[in-house]
Design an enzyme around this catalytic site. Structure first.
Site, PDB file in Angstrom:
ATOM      1  N   TYR A 285       0.879  -1.168   0.000  1.00  0.00           N
ATOM      2  CA  TYR A 285       0.000   0.000   0.000  1.00  0.00           C
ATOM      3  C   TYR A 285       0.916   1.217   0.000  1.00  0.00           C
ATOM      4  CZ  TYR A 285      -4.070   2.737   1.653  1.00  0.00           C
ATOM      5  OH  TYR A 285      -5.074   3.660   1.795  1.00  0.00           O
TER       6      TYR A 285
ATOM      7  N   ASP B 278     -14.188   6.644  -1.271  1.00  0.00           N
ATOM      8  CA  ASP B 278     -13.208   6.516  -0.198  1.00  0.00           C
ATOM      9  C   ASP B 278     -12.447   7.815   0.046  1.00  0.00           C
ATOM     10  OD1 ASP B 278     -11.710   5.073   1.707  1.00  0.00           O
ATOM     11  OD2 ASP B 278     -10.109   4.769   0.248  1.00  0.00           O
TER      12      ASP B 278
ATOM     13  N   ASN C 285      -0.339  11.614  -0.001  1.00  0.00           N
ATOM     14  CA  ASN C 285       0.402  10.380  -0.280  1.00  0.00           C
ATOM     15  C   ASN C 285       0.994  10.439  -1.678  1.00  0.00           C
ATOM     16  OD1 ASN C 285      -0.393   9.062   2.167  1.00  0.00           O
ATOM     17  ND2 ASN C 285      -2.416   8.767   1.271  1.00  0.00           N
TER      18      ASN C 285
HETATM   19  N1  LIG Z   1      -4.403  10.246   4.083  1.00  0.00           N
HETATM   20  C1  LIG Z   1      -5.380   9.725   3.386  1.00  0.00           C
HETATM   21  O1  LIG Z   1      -6.065   8.775   3.802  1.00  0.00           O
HETATM   22  C2  LIG Z   1      -5.707  10.301   2.056  1.00  0.00           C
HETATM   23  C3  LIG Z   1      -4.837  11.132   1.418  1.00  0.00           C
HETATM   24  N2  LIG Z   1      -5.165  11.649   0.203  1.00  0.00           N
HETATM   25  C4  LIG Z   1      -4.167  12.446  -0.462  1.00  0.00           C
HETATM   26  O2  LIG Z   1      -4.611  13.774  -0.578  1.00  0.00           O
HETATM   27  C5  LIG Z   1      -4.051  14.363  -1.721  1.00  0.00           C
HETATM   28  C6  LIG Z   1      -5.154  15.092  -2.462  1.00  0.00           C
HETATM   29  O3  LIG Z   1      -6.157  14.196  -2.872  1.00  0.00           O
HETATM   30  P1  LIG Z   1      -7.515  14.757  -3.490  1.00  0.00           P
HETATM   31  O4  LIG Z   1      -8.098  15.786  -2.619  1.00  0.00           O
HETATM   32  O5  LIG Z   1      -8.356  13.617  -3.822  1.00  0.00           O
HETATM   33  O6  LIG Z   1      -6.973  15.432  -4.807  1.00  0.00           O
HETATM   34  P2  LIG Z   1      -7.595  16.633  -5.608  1.00  0.00           P
HETATM   35  O7  LIG Z   1      -6.906  16.650  -6.907  1.00  0.00           O
HETATM   36  O8  LIG Z   1      -9.068  16.565  -5.562  1.00  0.00           O
HETATM   37  O9  LIG Z   1      -7.164  17.915  -4.747  1.00  0.00           O
HETATM   38  C7  LIG Z   1      -5.873  18.417  -4.685  1.00  0.00           C
HETATM   39  C8  LIG Z   1      -5.956  19.837  -4.116  1.00  0.00           C
HETATM   40  O10 LIG Z   1      -4.642  20.324  -3.945  1.00  0.00           O
HETATM   41  C9  LIG Z   1      -4.594  21.618  -4.507  1.00  0.00           C
HETATM   42  N3  LIG Z   1      -3.266  21.955  -4.993  1.00  0.00           N
HETATM   43  C10 LIG Z   1      -2.577  21.408  -5.994  1.00  0.00           C
HETATM   44  N4  LIG Z   1      -1.421  22.063  -6.171  1.00  0.00           N
HETATM   45  C11 LIG Z   1      -1.400  23.048  -5.257  1.00  0.00           C
HETATM   46  C12 LIG Z   1      -0.491  24.080  -4.936  1.00  0.00           C
HETATM   47  N5  LIG Z   1       0.647  24.227  -5.616  1.00  0.00           N
HETATM   48  N6  LIG Z   1      -0.796  24.922  -3.932  1.00  0.00           N
HETATM   49  C13 LIG Z   1      -1.942  24.787  -3.250  1.00  0.00           C
HETATM   50  N7  LIG Z   1      -2.844  23.832  -3.510  1.00  0.00           N
HETATM   51  C14 LIG Z   1      -2.567  22.978  -4.501  1.00  0.00           C
HETATM   52  C15 LIG Z   1      -5.571  21.592  -5.663  1.00  0.00           C
HETATM   53  O11 LIG Z   1      -5.896  22.920  -6.026  1.00  0.00           O
HETATM   54  P3  LIG Z   1      -6.950  23.254  -7.173  1.00  0.00           P
HETATM   55  O12 LIG Z   1      -8.283  22.894  -6.577  1.00  0.00           O
HETATM   56  O13 LIG Z   1      -6.790  24.705  -7.373  1.00  0.00           O
HETATM   57  O14 LIG Z   1      -6.600  22.417  -8.346  1.00  0.00           O
HETATM   58  C16 LIG Z   1      -6.696  20.799  -5.043  1.00  0.00           C
HETATM   59  O15 LIG Z   1      -7.550  21.633  -4.320  1.00  0.00           O
HETATM   60  C17 LIG Z   1      -3.381  13.223  -2.484  1.00  0.00           C
HETATM   61  O16 LIG Z   1      -1.999  13.279  -2.270  1.00  0.00           O
HETATM   62  C18 LIG Z   1      -3.920  11.982  -1.866  1.00  0.00           C
HETATM   63  O17 LIG Z   1      -2.975  10.949  -1.885  1.00  0.00           O
HETATM   64  C19 LIG Z   1      -6.365  11.408  -0.399  1.00  0.00           C
HETATM   65  C20 LIG Z   1      -7.262  10.573   0.195  1.00  0.00           C
HETATM   66  C21 LIG Z   1      -6.964   9.904   1.449  1.00  0.00           C
HETATM   67  C1  LIG Z   2      -5.099   6.917   0.869  1.00  0.00           C
HETATM   68  C2  LIG Z   2      -5.801   7.318  -0.315  1.00  0.00           C
HETATM   69  O1  LIG Z   2      -6.916   6.893  -0.569  1.00  0.00           O
HETATM   70  C3  LIG Z   2      -5.183   8.261  -1.215  1.00  0.00           C
HETATM   71  O2  LIG Z   2      -4.093   8.742  -0.932  1.00  0.00           O
HETATM   72  O3  LIG Z   2      -5.792   8.553  -2.240  1.00  0.00           O
HETATM   73 MG   LIG Z   3      -7.527   7.268  -2.545  1.00  0.00          MG
END
Ligand SMILES: NC(=O)C1=CN([C@@H]2O[C@H](COP(=O)(O)OP(=O)(O)OC[C@H]3O[C@@H](n4cnc5c(N)ncnc54)[C@H](OP(=O)(O)O)[C@@H]3O)[C@@H](O)[C@H]2O)C=CC1
Ligand SMILES: CC(=O)C(=O)O
Ligand SMILES: [Mg+2]
Length: 586
Positions: free
Chosen positions: A112, A275, A419
């Site tokens: 993972y 998720d 991540n």
């Molecule tokens: N810990 C956990 O269990 C989980 C972790 N994650 C992690 O969270 C992260 C985001 O996932 P997710 O929300 O689905 O992805 P999205 O693509 O939906 O969101 C990413 C966000 O980050 C912003 N962003 C990108 N570049 C920049 C920057 N240079 N400065 C400021 N903001 C920025 C984007 O801005 P904009 O809206 O303007 O494009 C957007 O709002 C991933 O790395 C994922 O692995 C996700 C799910 C679970």
């Molecule tokens: C953990 C997870 O679901 C993600 O990073 O997208």
């Molecule tokens: Mg995910």
């Protein structure tokens, strides 16, 4: 996952005729790779006709696992470890899960996050065998027939990605298959969903990844992504086909770049959840319930800055709003305790761009015409009690920002949740060093402990892996018609409840991963109770059980590879209470 008979590679790599004759005999129609488990006793070996094909010593599980751990340790790079574990899962499923369950902390990072991220980046290059179902845009109109090619008769849970936002690594197209495969391995390892009842699906709807498009070895269609409307039409067909073949199966949507439309479209029609929005929301809510207590600051005085305003950030923020509202804070006030920052800066009403719909709820109107472009400017403005990172920008929680967080707070909440590790907004070591070890910390990917002044500090891992397995298990067992927001909220409470007194005394935000099966039982029970409260459970018999009896029931339904002394497909096996027939197609 079910085994595909012809896919097992020779273990010694020899091309000699005699070896290939033996290899074909071993992997002929008469045997499945799972017949070759050195723990099988003499009578099972006789029954399976594998005497002589297996080395003579009947091994204990402990010896088998020791060999696996030795082989993993000998591999010098993480991708080789990942590949080794994939092969083990596909050839000796029970042993793989015995190894995973007894070594959660060591093996989880290899199957993972973070290693699955590296595997996805290289997927088309390390590919050796099918591990899930690829549903291609070229097969639209024909998806139901493609599902018939899946060798298992019954599926309880599928994890589906379109590969468009794999972890924080961007659009990886079909190379994203590692994610459904890894998530479902955790469904089995953490919550005992039977491996034969899981189905990893990757949609091939094209990719915007130019490197993939140019790569001759890329395994997906060499085309740009279809439109949003075409994608939704494809998903409609998939949902109908899946529910026709396996009525009521749980569909977990994972790592879609824009997951909101599909969630809204299907949440009240099918048994499904997202998720990244909901699972992440629940796991971080749970950690926050514990973290907020540790700050000693009342809920109403919390100020939370989110770096990132995407699916995960909005999912998490909305869950925390629900917590505040349940604790008596009016929703409009609760919503204003959040400041979101995206790639254009702080999300405000008057920023000048058209905000995506999911951001509007948290958009600020109190910025007095001033725009704040950087995270540090927002931190200076808000003086937050907590900082959450869900933006995929590794290292964006700088030394300066972390020091400021420590100057504003006795115990600053620092949650770099992106991540894999390379995208984490800071490391645990940085968070501790720059806050004088005061940070209340959780990260998406695991970090090592930190030793300082003779004290060992343990990082929390705020990853949805703590909840999605229990959400799925609870939903399957009570046969819930839908997965509702109340069920998701309940999963967070189930997780928060599952810390032991000892773990609480050490100020841990999350329980030890070593107890993940117990945690999943607690999460599943809370999910079942929430489904019952909304009268969505089709399996009414569980309503009559006390909590203790329900826990026992859940445990009896969990796949336990240590109890599996029969190979996959045995007619004597019972999975989740249903008789299963041998899988003639394997
Ligand atoms: N810990 C956990 O269990 C989980 C972790 N994650 C992690 O969270 C992260 C985001 O996932 P997710 O929300 O689905 O992805 P999205 O693509 O939906 O969101 C990413 C966000 O980050 C912003 N962003 C990108 N570049 C920049 C920057 N240079 N400065 C400021 N903001 C920025 C984007 O801005 P904009 O809206 O303007 O494009 C957007 O709002 C991933 O790395 C994922 O692995 C996700 C799910 C679970
Ligand atoms: C953990 C997870 O679901 C993600 O990073 O997208
Ligand atoms: Mg995910």
């Amino acid at each position: 996952m079910p085994m595909f008979r012809s896919a097992t590679p020779s273990q010694n790599g020899s091309n000699s005729n005699i070896h290939s004759a033996v290899h074909s005999a071993v992997h002929s129609r008469a045997h499945s790779p799972s017949d070759f488990d050195t723990s099988y006793d003499d009578s099972l070996r006789a029954q399976l006709k594998v005497r002589g094909l297996l080395p003579p010593h009947v091994e204990s599980f402990e010896l088998q696992k020791a060999r696996c751990l030795e082989q993993i340790a000998q591999k010098s790079n993480t991708i080789d470890k990942y590949t080794y574990l994939s092969n083990l899962r596909n050839t000796n499923t029970n042993l793989f899960y015995r190894l995973l369950m007894d070594n959660m902390k060591e093996i989880t990072p290899l199957v993972y996050t973070p290693v699955v991220g590296e595997a996805c980046l290289k997927w088309s290059h390390i590919y050796t065998q099918p591990e899930g179902l690829y549903l291609s845009y070229a097969d639209r109109g024909n998806l139901r027939a493609v599902l018939d090619n899946w060798p298992a008769e019954k599926v309880d849970i599928t994890v589906v990605t379109d590969g468009s936002r794999i972890l924080g690594l961007g659009d990886l197209g079909v190379n994203g298959m590692g994610i459904p495969v890894g998530k479902l391995a955790l469904y089995t390892g953490c919550a005992g969903i039977h491996p034969e009842r899981t189905l990893p699906i990757t949609l091939d709807l094209g990719t915007e990844n130019e490197e993939n498009l140019k790569d001759p070895l890329y395994l997906g269609a060499k085309m740009h992504r279809v439109t949003e409307a075409e994608s939704l039409e494809f998903l409609d067909e998939m949902m109908i086909a899946l529910n026709d073949k396996w009525p009521g199966l749980v569909v977990q949507f994972e790592d879609f770049k824009n997951p909101f439309p599909s969630l809204e479209r299907y949440r009240n029609t099918y048994t499904c959840f997202n998720d990244d929005i909901q699972g992440t929301g629940a796991v971080i809510l749970s950690g926050m319930i514990n973290a907020l207590k540790l700050t000693g600051i009342p809920f109403k005085d919390q100020r939370l800055v989110f770096m990132g305003a995407g699916s995960a950030a909005v999912g998490v923020a909305k869950q925390i709003v629900q917590l505040f509202v349940k604790n008596g804070i009016p929703e409009d006030e609760a919503r204003r305790m959040f400041w979101l920052v995206d790639s254009k800066g702080m999300v405000t009403d008057d920023r000048g761009d058209k905000l995506q719909e999911h951001k509007v709820y948290f958009s600020r109107d109190d910025n007095e015409g001033k725009q704040y472009k950087t995270l540090e400017e927002v931190v200076d403005l808000v003086r937050p009690t907590g900082l959450m990172g869900l933006c995929t920008i590794g290292g964006v929680f700088t030394e300066s920002i972390l020091r400021k967080m420590a100057s504003f707070n006795d115990r600053p909440i620092i949650f770099p949740l992106s991540n894999p590790s390379s995208k984490s907004e800071c490391t645990f070591a940085q968070a501790m060093e720059f806050t004088n070890n005061k940070a209340i910390f959780a990260s998406g990917s695991p970090f090592p402990e930190v030793e300082a002044d003779g004290v060992t500090y343990y990082p929390g891992q705020g990853n949805n892996m703590y909840v999605f397995p229990g959400i799925g298990l609870g939903t399957v067992l009570c046969e819930s018609v839908h997965v509702t927001q109340e069920m998701i909220y309940a999963s967070a409470v189930g997780l928060a409840d599952s810390l032991t007194e000892e773990e609480r005394a050490k100020s841990w935000l999350y329980p030890s991963l070593d107890r993940i099966r117990d945690i999943s039982v607690s999460v599943a029970r809370h999910v079942i109770r929430a489904s019952q409260a909304e009268n969505l459970d089709k399996n009414k018999t569980l309503q009559w059980l006390s909590d203790a009896d329900l826990d026992t029931y859940i445990r009896t339904k969990m796949y336990n590879p240590a109890h599996e002394h029969s190979p996959a497909g045995s007619p004597t096996r019972e999975i989740h209470g249903f008789d299963t027939k041998p899988h003639s197609k394997f």
